[in-house]
Design a protein around this motif. Structure first.
Motif, PDB file in Angstrom:
ATOM      1  N   ARG A  66       0.825  -1.207   0.000  1.00 17.45           N
ATOM      2  CA  ARG A  66       0.000   0.000   0.000  1.00 17.45           C
ATOM      3  C   ARG A  66       0.864   1.264   0.000  1.00 17.45           C
ATOM      4  O   ARG A  66       0.551   2.242  -0.692  1.00 17.45           O
ATOM      5  N   LEU A  70       0.600   4.072  -3.038  1.00 19.42           N
ATOM      6  CA  LEU A  70       0.243   5.470  -2.781  1.00 19.42           C
ATOM      7  C   LEU A  70       1.397   6.415  -3.109  1.00 19.42           C
ATOM      8  O   LEU A  70       1.180   7.511  -3.638  1.00 19.42           O
ATOM      9  N   PRO A  76      -6.051   5.451  -5.771  1.00 18.37           N
ATOM     10  CA  PRO A  76      -6.119   5.023  -4.371  1.00 18.37           C
ATOM     11  C   PRO A  76      -7.220   4.016  -4.092  1.00 18.37           C
ATOM     12  O   PRO A  76      -7.262   3.443  -3.002  1.00 18.37           O
TER      13      PRO A  76
END
Length: 421
Positions: A66, A70, A76
């Protein structure tokens, strides 16, 4: 017959060039090195899911997948989670992704990264508790205590990521296995030479061009040596067993400290259709995750259990496998695992497989080199091996099969059976 009710495919992805430890990529960490790679793959197709991993712990993040996604400034709304299984990390991510296809997940990006040049320095549990307790009571005293920490308060990577239980490195364990299986220094050096020659040749003829992105610091793998020779390899001294006079593992026949990231795709038929035209892909027929008691068996010998069991489950012999992509943690590890699976008594008595697997063809193994030459960033190796195998298999006739095998710390290993559609 496949393990899966619906066809599952592994498609070739991308990777960074692999850098030498302390070299061109040493300023990255595992997240920042993953970012340009994930961006390059996402430019090919946006996945429904990201599964990513790294092996060397870092307190700066808990979910590298993650964090990478990002930091890459990508959609997202795409979920991401992390996995770890030592050197099999990104292959395990592939198996996890295969089991999650369907229900709107048609295409998954999987992979991993390792910057072995920058292992974190940690505090021991005792030192950490002492400081934490002190910060809660007297922050000023805690800050003063930080300045008086002694060498024994730190966890330093002085043993090359040794196994926690034994306190011994992979190379220490592999020396024992090489002796047990009578793997000679000459055989190890010969395999290492082949690995370098094949990986250099692969780069020269353009095999890796569409598998690797270029970074500002590095355009191609830094580890393969065009100038290596039998004489140069023979001149190197053992690095793990230096005292007995019987050590055979050297810097030349072992995978080097390496920085790099690699990814591949896992998809169903709808997901494959979203990839760029011409992307090589292969059907994932089945896989095996195996483990051994490394107190009695070699730490890196689990593939020798998994390979016979996987072949027997599909009533296949060695001659049915057109391609073997075997991770080269050490040249001795490849030689020892193949020695085991070609020992019919050992296969029957130890792996528990009664089938006669036939004769093994070494000419089908790692045609574009392996980890001894290319390098072995722990979290990236599985995806690198899979992408390389898929591309190699793509040039073979429909129905051709490949075995991709990876050994891992903790006495574990993963093996995949692929088939050219």
């Amino acid at each position: 017959m496949s393990r899966f009710a619906e066809p599952v495919f592994v498609a070739a992805g991308l990777r960074t060039p692999f850098g030498r430890g302390g070299g061109a990529l040493a300023a990255y960490d595992a997240v920042s090195l993953s970012v340009p790679l994930v961006q390059a793959m996402a430019a090919q197709a946006e996945p429904d899911l990201l599964i990513w991993g790294t092996v060397i712990p870092n307190l700066g993040w808990s979910n590298i997948a993650r964090e990478t996604w990002l930091d890459a400034k990508l959609n997202p709304n795409v979920p991401a989670f992390s996995v770890v299984l030592a050197c099999s990390t990104s292959m395990t991510a592939t198996f996890a992704a295969a089991g999650m296809l369907g229900g709107g997940t048609d295409l998954t990006m999987v992979g991993g990264a390792e910057v072995m040049s920058r292992p974190p320095i940690a505090l021991t549990a005792d030192a950490s508790k002492r400081l934490t307790d002190l910060f809660a009571q007297d922050p000023a005293a805690a800050l003063a205590a930080l300045q008086s920490l002694a060498l024994h308060d730190y966890v330093l990577p002085t043993k090359g990521w040794a196994n926690r239980i034994t306190g011994r490195t992979m190379g220490d364990h592999m020396e024992d296995t090489a002796k047990a299986w009578r793997i000679s220094r000459e055989a190890q050096d010969d395999w290492a030479l082949k690995s370098h020659q094949r990986s250099v040749a692969g780069w020269e003829r353009g095999f890796f061009d569409d598998l690797a992105i270029s970074l500002p610091e590095l355009a191609r793998d830094a580890n393969p040596r065009a100038d290596t020779s039998p004489e140069r390899l023979a001149a190197l001294k053992p690095v793990f067993d230096r005292d007995s006079g019987r050590g055979t593992l050297t810097a030349g026949n072992s995978s080097p400290i390496t920085d790099g990231a690699a990814g591949c795709w896992v998809a169903n038929e709808a997901g494959v259709a979203r990839l760029p035209a011409g992307t090589p892909y292969a059907r994932l027929i089945d896989y095996e995750v195996s483990a051994v008691d490394f107190h009695t068996e070699g730490l890196l010998m689990a593939p020798s259990y998994g390979i016979p069991r996987l072949l027997a489950r599909h009533q296949l012999s060695f001659s049915d496998i057109a391609l073997w992509e075997i991770h080269e943690a050490f040249a001795a590890q490849v030689l020892a695992n193949v020695a085991a699976i070609t020992d019919r008594e050992w296969v029957r008595e130890t792996a528990g497989v009664q089938s006669d697997l036939g004769d093994f063809d070494w000419d089908r193994v790692n045609p574009n080199g392996g980890s001894v030459a290319i390098g072995h960033p722990f979290g990236a190796t599985g995806a690198r091996d899979l992408s390389q195998a898929v591309k190699e298999l793509w040039d073979m006739p429909s129905g051709s099969r490949a075995i991709v095998s990876i050994c891992a710390d903790g006495g574990q290993g993963t093996v995949a059976l692929l088939e050219r559609p």
